[in-house]
Design an enzyme around this catalytic site. Structure first.
Site, short mmCIF file in Angstrom:
data_model
loop_
_atom_site.label_atom_id
_atom_site.label_comp_id
_atom_site.label_asym_id
_atom_site.label_seq_id
_atom_site.Cartn_x
_atom_site.Cartn_y
_atom_site.Cartn_z
N HIS A 358 0.84 -1.19 0.00
CA HIS A 358 0.00 0.00 0.00
C HIS A 358 0.89 1.25 0.00
O HIS A 358 1.77 1.39 0.85
CB HIS A 358 -0.95 0.01 1.20
CG HIS A 358 -1.99 1.07 1.08
ND1 HIS A 358 -3.23 0.84 0.50
CD2 HIS A 358 -1.96 2.39 1.37
CE1 HIS A 358 -3.91 1.97 0.47
NE2 HIS A 358 -3.16 2.92 0.99
N ALA A 359 0.63 2.16 -0.94
CA ALA A 359 1.51 3.31 -1.14
C ALA A 359 1.64 4.16 0.12
O ALA A 359 0.66 4.41 0.82
CB ALA A 359 0.97 4.17 -2.29
N HIS A 388 -0.10 12.23 -5.38
CA HIS A 388 -0.59 12.21 -4.00
C HIS A 388 0.58 12.00 -3.03
O HIS A 388 0.76 12.77 -2.07
CB HIS A 388 -1.63 11.09 -3.84
CG HIS A 388 -2.09 10.89 -2.43
ND1 HIS A 388 -3.26 11.45 -1.94
CD2 HIS A 388 -1.55 10.21 -1.40
CE1 HIS A 388 -3.39 11.12 -0.67
NE2 HIS A 388 -2.37 10.35 -0.32
N GLU A 389 1.37 10.98 -3.30
CA GLU A 389 2.48 10.67 -2.39
C GLU A 389 3.54 11.77 -2.40
O GLU A 389 4.10 12.12 -1.36
CB GLU A 389 3.12 9.32 -2.77
CG GLU A 389 2.20 8.12 -2.65
CD GLU A 389 1.59 7.96 -1.25
OE1 GLU A 389 2.22 8.39 -0.27
OE2 GLU A 389 0.48 7.42 -1.14
N HIS A 392 2.82 14.48 0.01
CA HIS A 392 3.30 14.23 1.38
C HIS A 392 4.77 14.64 1.50
O HIS A 392 5.18 15.29 2.45
CB HIS A 392 3.18 12.75 1.73
CG HIS A 392 1.77 12.27 1.94
ND1 HIS A 392 0.88 12.89 2.78
CD2 HIS A 392 1.10 11.20 1.45
CE1 HIS A 392 -0.28 12.22 2.80
NE2 HIS A 392 -0.17 11.20 1.98
N GLU A 416 -3.17 14.88 3.32
CA GLU A 416 -3.69 14.08 2.23
C GLU A 416 -4.08 14.91 1.01
O GLU A 416 -4.20 14.39 -0.10
CB GLU A 416 -4.90 13.26 2.69
CG GLU A 416 -4.62 12.29 3.82
CD GLU A 416 -3.50 11.31 3.49
OE1 GLU A 416 -3.27 11.04 2.31
OE2 GLU A 416 -2.85 10.83 4.45
N HIS A 519 -6.35 0.34 5.77
CA HIS A 519 -6.27 1.27 6.89
C HIS A 519 -6.90 0.74 8.17
O HIS A 519 -6.53 1.15 9.27
CB HIS A 519 -6.91 2.61 6.50
CG HIS A 519 -6.29 3.22 5.28
ND1 HIS A 519 -6.38 2.63 4.03
CD2 HIS A 519 -5.56 4.34 5.11
CE1 HIS A 519 -5.74 3.38 3.14
NE2 HIS A 519 -5.22 4.42 3.77
N ARG A 528 -9.49 11.49 7.49
CA ARG A 528 -8.57 12.42 6.83
C ARG A 528 -8.83 12.49 5.32
O ARG A 528 -8.66 13.54 4.71
CB ARG A 528 -7.12 11.99 7.08
CG ARG A 528 -6.79 10.63 6.51
CD ARG A 528 -5.38 10.16 6.88
NE ARG A 528 -5.24 10.07 8.34
CZ ARG A 528 -4.10 9.76 8.95
NH1 ARG A 528 -3.01 9.56 8.24
NH2 ARG A 528 -4.04 9.69 10.25
N TYR A 529 -9.23 11.37 4.72
CA TYR A 529 -9.42 11.37 3.26
C TYR A 529 -10.72 12.04 2.86
O TYR A 529 -10.83 12.61 1.78
CB TYR A 529 -9.36 9.94 2.72
CG TYR A 529 -8.05 9.24 3.02
CD1 TYR A 529 -6.87 9.61 2.38
CD2 TYR A 529 -7.98 8.24 3.98
CE1 TYR A 529 -5.67 8.98 2.67
CE2 TYR A 529 -6.79 7.60 4.28
CZ TYR A 529 -5.64 7.98 3.63
OH TYR A 529 -4.44 7.36 3.92
O1 X8Z Z 1 -4.12 5.39 1.35
C1 X8Z Z 1 -4.14 6.26 0.50
C2 X8Z Z 1 -2.85 6.78 -0.11
C3 X8Z Z 1 -1.74 6.83 0.87
S1 X8Z Z 1 -1.99 7.95 2.17
C4 X8Z Z 1 -2.42 5.89 -1.26
N1 X8Z Z 1 -5.33 6.71 0.01
C5 X8Z Z 1 -6.60 6.22 0.52
C6 X8Z Z 1 -6.86 4.79 0.12
O2 X8Z Z 1 -6.10 4.23 -0.67
O3 X8Z Z 1 -7.85 4.21 0.59
C7 X8Z Z 1 -5.49 7.77 -0.97
C8 X8Z Z 1 -6.96 7.90 -1.17
C9 X8Z Z 1 -7.65 7.13 -0.08
ZN ZN Z 2 -1.74 9.90 1.59
#
Ligand code: X8Z
Ligand code: ZN
Length: 652
Positions: A358-359, A388-389, A392, A416, A519, A528-529
């Site tokens: 996961h990024a 996105h990354e 950060h 984010e 998550h 946060r998203y």
């Molecule tokens: O987890 C992330 C990023 C890293 S902070 C890739 N995101 C959430 C997800 O993948 O569920 C970005 C959008 C929502």
């Molecule tokens: Zn992120």
């Protein structure tokens, strides 16, 4: 202080500690019985204490981040032992330090900035737990993460080929397969391989993180997570924002259902029920852009997708990130350093090791080591994720000179939002043409623009209720109003209520579907998203205005959704001035720097999507699409055997 290595780490480990005591000074101050502001000498000593504390804490965060990186990028037992050992040692010493801070009269410091630094040090996170409990907590989260990251499923109709991983296989399958049975198979199997496995661990995790929250004087962990936003009734504000955006979501939902019915038939997609989760192009139905090809408003117009050109031009992960870097530098913001390129992992290693794919973006707290770990694929979705990354990373670089406690986003949603703001410009047709990722003859007439807005809505608008549901569920779990015997069915109730989505098959409490999401098992707060999705449009609007690319008085020629801030030093400088603040000020102050507003506001997002909203309303009326949804025909019961009983022909 709570460990906040990156935006995808288990939050909450305390690492603040000192090897040499900085205590004498502090206890002298603590000994004072005064109640007024600290005197000059006391304040001076407080500052010295703080400086030492900051330096020592950043050293320990650095060690913690390195140990965590080593483990996350190579999930071996030895790396786990090393990581837990390091974190545990640090937590123990940090707790001792915390006791000193607690006894310290920092609330009497008149200087807002110094007091704010102390107040951040005074929040201990899960490090507050007894050593045994703390290690138990870290091990529990690591076990969940390990199960998730190493999960594999079998191919559809090939029960002996069982090596499909989430990234890249299942993600791509969900994007591209249009066989509802295959999609259902993948959907079910991924949940068996993840949620079902971590189910026994989750109540323990909840118990431990709640215990830590209570030791930190919160009623539960929901209160602790919400306190990151320093706002009264923050959850209430989220609900209000959602209510403002819900009409737009409802129209999109109704339209998408109609398109799904055309594609899959009315046996699979009902006229007025929730949308089947497995048909939306994403494992969690959180974004739906991968079904744009068959559902777009104007199918005659070729969809603007950079993927084809990226592949044709031989793009690889490195080039994608260089492109993102050049967008930031075009705004007069910082380029990443040489060490970023050597230390980051930008492609999935193929040496057989297991890792967290996961990024994520990492700050190593030494002011120079910043890295990304992403199993990048060459397509337009990962082009956005790369931005996105890199958002950060840009934030880390901009606030690196702040005192240690302020090296974080104004709030987690700000962090984010930054890269997503860039991606809003990058994905415009004009920009993609400029960088040669869209054919020059791609039309930009109103129909093409609607197709474009539709794709962005499938990413952003579709996401909102999912982003809300994940943490509404967890807030209720932490508060005790969702108990383990109701984890799954209460999850589906929320998904039904907020997203209007249903599972492809009946579910039971033997499943644990929310834990099929990274998550949840990695203990990364998720609201946060949602916050990011709202505020990124506020930022976009203000930056576009400064860049002269958007004119509220002339939206016919310069609408928000066509704005590209590329090469605008004015926009970059304004953004940079906010990023530099880190968390030194409450987030409304930071927001004011860019937008002049002190509140989250859905108006930016609603303005951006307004042409699409108007179109959807007309279209849905015309087709008689049902706006909203009825109850689901899918059941959620306590045990699987109950389902079999009802299903069996003898009882039919
Ligand atoms: O987890 C992330 C990023 C890293 S902070 C890739 N995101 C959430 C997800 O993948 O569920 C970005 C959008 C929502
Ligand atoms: Zn992120």
């Amino acid at each position: 202080m709570m460990l906040r290595l990156c935006f995808l780490m288990a939050v909450g480990s305390q690492l603040a500690l000192a090897e040499e005591p900085a205590v004498e000074v502090q206890s002298e101050v603590a000994a004072t019985t005064e109640t007024g502001p600290l005197t000059g000498l006391e304040l001076q000593r407080a500052k010295e204490f703080l400086e030492r504390l900051n330096n020592e804490t950043s050293v320990w965060y650095n060690r913690g981040a390195l140990a965590q990186w080593a483990y996350d990028s190579n999930l071996t037992a030895a790396n786990l032992v090393a990581k837990i050992h390091m974190l545990s040692e640090a937590a123990a010493a940090g707790k001792a330090k915390w006791a000193e801070i607690q006894a310290f009269p920092w609330q009497r410091i008149g200087d807002d900035e110094i007091r704010r630094q102390f107040s951040k040090h005074a929040r201990l996170g899960v490090g507050v737990l007894e050593k045994k409990d703390y290690e138990d907590y870290e091990n529990t989260v690591a076990n969940m993460q390990q199960e998730y990251s190493t999960a594999r499923i079998c191919e559809y109709k090939e029960a002996d080929k069982c090596d499909l991983a989430l990234e890249p296989h299942l993600t791509e399958l969900l994007m591209s397969s249009r066989d509802p049975e295959e999609l259902k198979h993948v959907w079910i199997e991924w949940r068996k391989a993840t949620g079902e496995k971590v189910k026994p661990l989750y109540p323990k995790y909840v118990d431990l993180i709640n215990r830590a929250a209570r030791l930190n004087n919160y009623t539960d962990n929901a209160a602790s997570w919400l306190d990151d936003y320093e706002t009264d009734n923050f959850a209430g504000q989220i609900e209000n924002l959602w209510q403002q955006m819900r009409p737009l979501y409802l129209e999109l939902h109704a339209y998408v259902r109609n398109q799904l019915r055309e594609k899959y038939g009315d046996q699979i997609v009902s006229r007025d029920g929730p949308l089947p989760a497995h048909l939306l192009g994403n494992m969690w139905a959180q974004t739906w852009e991968h079904i744009a090809d068959f559902s777009t408003p104007y199918p005659g117009k070729k969809l603007p997708d950079a993927t084809e050109n990226m592949v044709k031009q031989g793009y690889d992960a490195n080039r994608i990130f260089h492109l993102a870097d050049s967008f930031f530098t075009s705004l007069n913001l910082s380029a990443v350093s040489e060490s970023f390129w050597t230390n980051s992992i930008l492609e999935k290693p193929n040496d057989g090791r297991e890792l967290v794919c996961h990024a994520s973006a990492w700050d190593f707290y030494d002011g120079k080591d910043f890295r990304i770990k992403q199993c990048t694929r060459v397509n337009s979705e990962d082009l956005s994720t790369a931005h996105h990354e890199m958002g950060h990373i840009q934030y880390y670089m901009q606030y690196k000179d702040q005192p240690f406690p302020f090296r974080e986003g104004a709030n987690p949603g700000f962090h984010e939002a930054i890269g997503d703001v860039m991606a809003l410009s990058v994905s415009t047709l004009q920009h993609l043409k400029k960088i040669n990722l869209l054919d020059q003859d791609t039309q930009e007439d109103p129909e093409a623009m609607l197709n474009y807005l539709y794709i962005i809505a499938l990413q952003k608008v579709a996401f909102l209720p999912f982003g809300y549901a994940v943490d509404k569920w967890r807030w209720n779990v932490f508060r005790g109003s969702i108990t383990p015997d109701k984890y799954n069915c209460d999850w589906w109730k929320l998904v039904h209520e907020l997203q209007g989505v249903e599972p492809p098959v009946d579910r039971s409490e033997e499943d644990f579907d929310v834990a099929s999401k990274y998550h949840v098992i990695a203990s990364v707060e998720y609201i946060r998203y949602f916050v990011s999705t709202v505020i990124q449009f506020q930022f976009h609007k203000s930056l576009c205005q400064v860049a002269g690319q958007y004119d509220p008085a002339d939206i016919a020629h310069k609408p928000l959704h066509q704005c590209d801030i590329y090469q605008s030093k004015e926009a970059g400088n304004l953004l940079g001035s906010m990023l530099k603040l880190g968390s030194s000020k409450p987030w409304p102050d930071a927001m004011e720097v860019i937008t002049g507003q002190r509140e989250m506001d859905a108006a930016g997002l609603l303005e951006y999507f307004n042409p699409l909203y108007e179109w959807l309303k007309v279209k849905n009326k015309e087709t008689g699409a049902h706006v909203g949804w009825t109850s689901t025909s899918k059941r959620c019961v306590q045990t699987r055997s109950q389902l079999q009983l009802v299903d069996s022909p003898s009882t039919a």
